[in-house]
Design a protein around this motif. Structure first.
Motif, PDB file in Angstrom:
ATOM      1  N   GLU A  10       0.840  -1.204   0.000  1.00  0.00           N
ATOM      2  CA  GLU A  10       0.000   0.000   0.000  1.00  0.00           C
ATOM      3  C   GLU A  10       0.871   1.249   0.000  1.00  0.00           C
ATOM      4  O   GLU A  10       1.800   1.376   0.785  1.00  0.00           O
ATOM      5  CB  GLU A  10      -0.903  -0.010   1.240  1.00  0.00           C
ATOM      6  CG  GLU A  10      -1.931   1.093   1.263  1.00  0.00           C
ATOM      7  CD  GLU A  10      -3.044   0.883   0.254  1.00  0.00           C
ATOM      8  OE1 GLU A  10      -3.571   1.898  -0.238  1.00  0.00           O
ATOM      9  OE2 GLU A  10      -3.380  -0.270  -0.043  1.00  0.00           O
ATOM     10  N   GLY A  11       0.584   2.157  -0.932  1.00  0.00           N
ATOM     11  CA  GLY A  11       1.317   3.417  -1.010  1.00  0.00           C
ATOM     12  C   GLY A  11       2.627   3.333  -1.771  1.00  0.00           C
ATOM     13  O   GLY A  11       3.343   4.321  -1.867  1.00  0.00           O
ATOM     14  N   HIS A  12       2.969   2.167  -2.288  1.00  0.00           N
ATOM     15  CA  HIS A  12       4.206   1.984  -3.047  1.00  0.00           C
ATOM     16  C   HIS A  12       3.886   1.284  -4.360  1.00  0.00           C
ATOM     17  O   HIS A  12       2.944   0.500  -4.444  1.00  0.00           O
ATOM     18  CB  HIS A  12       5.209   1.124  -2.268  1.00  0.00           C
ATOM     19  CG  HIS A  12       5.680   1.740  -1.001  1.00  0.00           C
ATOM     20  ND1 HIS A  12       6.714   2.636  -0.931  1.00  0.00           N
ATOM     21  CD2 HIS A  12       5.235   1.580   0.271  1.00  0.00           C
ATOM     22  CE1 HIS A  12       6.899   2.997   0.325  1.00  0.00           C
ATOM     23  NE2 HIS A  12       6.011   2.380   1.085  1.00  0.00           N
ATOM     24  N   GLN A  13       4.696   1.570  -5.357  1.00  0.00           N
ATOM     25  CA  GLN A  13       4.543   0.894  -6.636  1.00  0.00           C
ATOM     26  C   GLN A  13       5.717  -0.060  -6.829  1.00  0.00           C
ATOM     27  O   GLN A  13       6.873   0.314  -6.613  1.00  0.00           O
ATOM     28  CB  GLN A  13       4.505   1.907  -7.784  1.00  0.00           C
ATOM     29  CG  GLN A  13       4.265   1.271  -9.125  1.00  0.00           C
ATOM     30  CD  GLN A  13       4.131   2.316 -10.225  1.00  0.00           C
ATOM     31  OE1 GLN A  13       4.280   3.503 -10.007  1.00  0.00           O
ATOM     32  NE2 GLN A  13       3.857   1.837 -11.424  1.00  0.00           N
ATOM     33  N   ILE A  14       5.407  -1.293  -7.225  1.00  0.00           N
ATOM     34  CA  ILE A  14       6.474  -2.256  -7.487  1.00  0.00           C
ATOM     35  C   ILE A  14       7.116  -1.911  -8.822  1.00  0.00           C
ATOM     36  O   ILE A  14       6.446  -1.838  -9.846  1.00  0.00           O
ATOM     37  CB  ILE A  14       5.924  -3.701  -7.490  1.00  0.00           C
ATOM     38  CG1 ILE A  14       5.421  -4.062  -6.085  1.00  0.00           C
ATOM     39  CG2 ILE A  14       6.995  -4.680  -7.968  1.00  0.00           C
ATOM     40  CD1 ILE A  14       4.759  -5.421  -5.982  1.00  0.00           C
ATOM     41  N   LYS A  15       8.426  -1.684  -8.786  1.00  0.00           N
ATOM     42  CA  LYS A  15       9.172  -1.316  -9.993  1.00  0.00           C
ATOM     43  C   LYS A  15       9.859  -2.519 -10.634  1.00  0.00           C
ATOM     44  O   LYS A  15       9.981  -2.584 -11.847  1.00  0.00           O
ATOM     45  CB  LYS A  15      10.226  -0.250  -9.665  1.00  0.00           C
ATOM     46  CG  LYS A  15       9.625   1.092  -9.333  1.00  0.00           C
ATOM     47  CD  LYS A  15       8.876   1.627 -10.539  1.00  0.00           C
ATOM     48  CE  LYS A  15       8.327   3.005 -10.275  1.00  0.00           C
ATOM     49  NZ  LYS A  15       7.522   3.502 -11.374  1.00  0.00           N
ATOM     50  N   VAL A  72      19.837  -9.701  -3.904  1.00  0.00           N
ATOM     51  CA  VAL A  72      19.361  -9.461  -5.276  1.00  0.00           C
ATOM     52  C   VAL A  72      18.915  -8.018  -5.482  1.00  0.00           C
ATOM     53  O   VAL A  72      18.396  -7.678  -6.534  1.00  0.00           O
ATOM     54  CB  VAL A  72      18.238 -10.459  -5.679  1.00  0.00           C
ATOM     55  CG1 VAL A  72      18.768 -11.883  -5.663  1.00  0.00           C
ATOM     56  CG2 VAL A  72      17.005 -10.304  -4.814  1.00  0.00           C
ATOM     57  N   GLY A  73      19.090  -7.168  -4.473  1.00  0.00           N
ATOM     58  CA  GLY A  73      18.782  -5.750  -4.618  1.00  0.00           C
ATOM     59  C   GLY A  73      17.362  -5.349  -4.256  1.00  0.00           C
ATOM     60  O   GLY A  73      16.906  -4.273  -4.638  1.00  0.00           O
ATOM     61  N   ALA A  74      16.654  -6.177  -3.521  1.00  0.00           N
ATOM     62  CA  ALA A  74      15.259  -5.876  -3.152  1.00  0.00           C
ATOM     63  C   ALA A  74      15.198  -4.974  -1.918  1.00  0.00           C
ATOM     64  O   ALA A  74      16.107  -4.970  -1.089  1.00  0.00           O
ATOM     65  CB  ALA A  74      14.504  -7.168  -2.865  1.00  0.00           C
ATOM     66  N   ASN A  75      14.098  -4.233  -1.836  1.00  0.00           N
ATOM     67  CA  ASN A  75      13.821  -3.477  -0.617  1.00  0.00           C
ATOM     68  C   ASN A  75      12.478  -3.888  -0.004  1.00  0.00           C
ATOM     69  O   ASN A  75      12.001  -3.278   0.937  1.00  0.00           O
ATOM     70  CB  ASN A  75      13.886  -1.965  -0.849  1.00  0.00           C
ATOM     71  CG  ASN A  75      12.862  -1.469  -1.841  1.00  0.00           C
ATOM     72  OD1 ASN A  75      12.100  -2.233  -2.421  1.00  0.00           O
ATOM     73  ND2 ASN A  75      12.843  -0.156  -2.034  1.00  0.00           N
ATOM     74  N   ALA A  76      11.885  -4.962  -0.576  1.00  0.00           N
ATOM     75  CA  ALA A  76      10.626  -5.491  -0.040  1.00  0.00           C
ATOM     76  C   ALA A  76      10.468  -6.938  -0.490  1.00  0.00           C
ATOM     77  O   ALA A  76      11.061  -7.366  -1.487  1.00  0.00           O
ATOM     78  CB  ALA A  76       9.438  -4.662  -0.519  1.00  0.00           C
ATOM     79  N   ALA A 102      10.861 -11.305  -4.020  1.00  0.00           N
ATOM     80  CA  ALA A 102      11.688 -10.124  -3.776  1.00  0.00           C
ATOM     81  C   ALA A 102      11.355  -9.080  -4.823  1.00  0.00           C
ATOM     82  O   ALA A 102      11.291  -9.378  -6.021  1.00  0.00           O
ATOM     83  CB  ALA A 102      13.161 -10.505  -3.846  1.00  0.00           C
ATOM     84  N   VAL A 103      11.116  -7.858  -4.375  1.00  0.00           N
ATOM     85  CA  VAL A 103      10.764  -6.761  -5.283  1.00  0.00           C
ATOM     86  C   VAL A 103      11.499  -5.489  -4.892  1.00  0.00           C
ATOM     87  O   VAL A 103      12.011  -5.359  -3.781  1.00  0.00           O
ATOM     88  CB  VAL A 103       9.231  -6.483  -5.291  1.00  0.00           C
ATOM     89  CG1 VAL A 103       8.455  -7.689  -5.788  1.00  0.00           C
ATOM     90  CG2 VAL A 103       8.750  -6.060  -3.926  1.00  0.00           C
ATOM     91  N   ARG A 104      11.529  -4.566  -5.834  1.00  0.00           N
ATOM     92  CA  ARG A 104      12.019  -3.212  -5.557  1.00  0.00           C
ATOM     93  C   ARG A 104      10.813  -2.288  -5.683  1.00  0.00           C
ATOM     94  O   ARG A 104      10.134  -2.305  -6.723  1.00  0.00           O
ATOM     95  CB  ARG A 104      13.111  -2.827  -6.547  1.00  0.00           C
ATOM     96  CG  ARG A 104      13.863  -1.568  -6.127  1.00  0.00           C
ATOM     97  CD  ARG A 104      15.094  -1.284  -6.988  1.00  0.00           C
ATOM     98  NE  ARG A 104      16.028  -2.394  -6.989  1.00  0.00           N
ATOM     99  CZ  ARG A 104      16.394  -3.066  -8.081  1.00  0.00           C
ATOM    100  NH1 ARG A 104      15.904  -2.738  -9.257  1.00  0.00           N
ATOM    101  NH2 ARG A 104      17.245  -4.062  -8.018  1.00  0.00           N
ATOM    102  N   VAL A 105      10.518  -1.550  -4.628  1.00  0.00           N
ATOM    103  CA  VAL A 105       9.372  -0.643  -4.640  1.00  0.00           C
ATOM    104  C   VAL A 105       9.843   0.803  -4.531  1.00  0.00           C
ATOM    105  O   VAL A 105      10.942   1.083  -4.062  1.00  0.00           O
ATOM    106  CB  VAL A 105       8.375  -0.952  -3.494  1.00  0.00           C
ATOM    107  CG1 VAL A 105       7.781  -2.342  -3.631  1.00  0.00           C
ATOM    108  CG2 VAL A 105       9.009  -0.760  -2.135  1.00  0.00           C
ATOM    109  N   GLU A 106       8.977   1.706  -4.996  1.00  0.00           N
ATOM    110  CA  GLU A 106       9.216   3.153  -4.842  1.00  0.00           C
ATOM    111  C   GLU A 106       8.216   3.725  -3.900  1.00  0.00           C
ATOM    112  O   GLU A 106       7.101   3.304  -3.790  1.00  0.00           O
ATOM    113  CB  GLU A 106       9.093   3.859  -6.189  1.00  0.00           C
ATOM    114  CG  GLU A 106      10.251   3.643  -7.081  1.00  0.00           C
ATOM    115  CD  GLU A 106      10.160   4.537  -8.309  1.00  0.00           C
ATOM    116  OE1 GLU A 106       9.121   5.113  -8.608  1.00  0.00           O
ATOM    117  OE2 GLU A 106      11.180   4.619  -8.993  1.00  0.00           O
TER     118      GLU A 106
END
Length: 106
Positions: A10-15, A72-76, A102-106
């Protein structure tokens, strides 16, 4: 690190989707814990020794999954699933397995 069982944050977009990550922990129990747990089964109540071991196994598995996600560079991690198993011929080992994406979110 954001950890969630949902498939979005919620409030973040998965990039970026960076792949499935997992963490496992297998811990053995001992005779005294088994003995007192069996007594608890007879008289009722909670088994504090087993609960403590399960908590410890879960913490180890979560630590492993987060370390793998960071590599792997994820923050979520989204879509987290926890599984608990009893293993061994006599059921004397406890396993906690955790997996997620594993995902990277903004």
């Amino acid at each position: 690190m954001i950890l969630t069982t949902t498939h979005n944050v919620e409030g973040h977009q998965i990039k970026d989707y960076l792949g499935v990550v997992a963490g496992e922990a297998i811990l053995g129990t001992n005779f005294f814990k088994d003995f007192f747990a069996n007594i608890r089964d007879i008289v009722g109540g909670r088994s504090g020794a087993y609960e403590k071991e399960l908590r410890r196994a879960r913490e180890i598995a979560f630590q492993e999954i987060q370390e793998e996600a960071l590599r792997v560079g994820a923050n979520a991690i989204v879509g987290i699933d926890l599984d608990y198993e009893v293993m061994g011929e006599t059921g004397s080992m406890l396993m906690v397995s955790i997996s997620g994406t594993a995902v990277r979110v903004e």
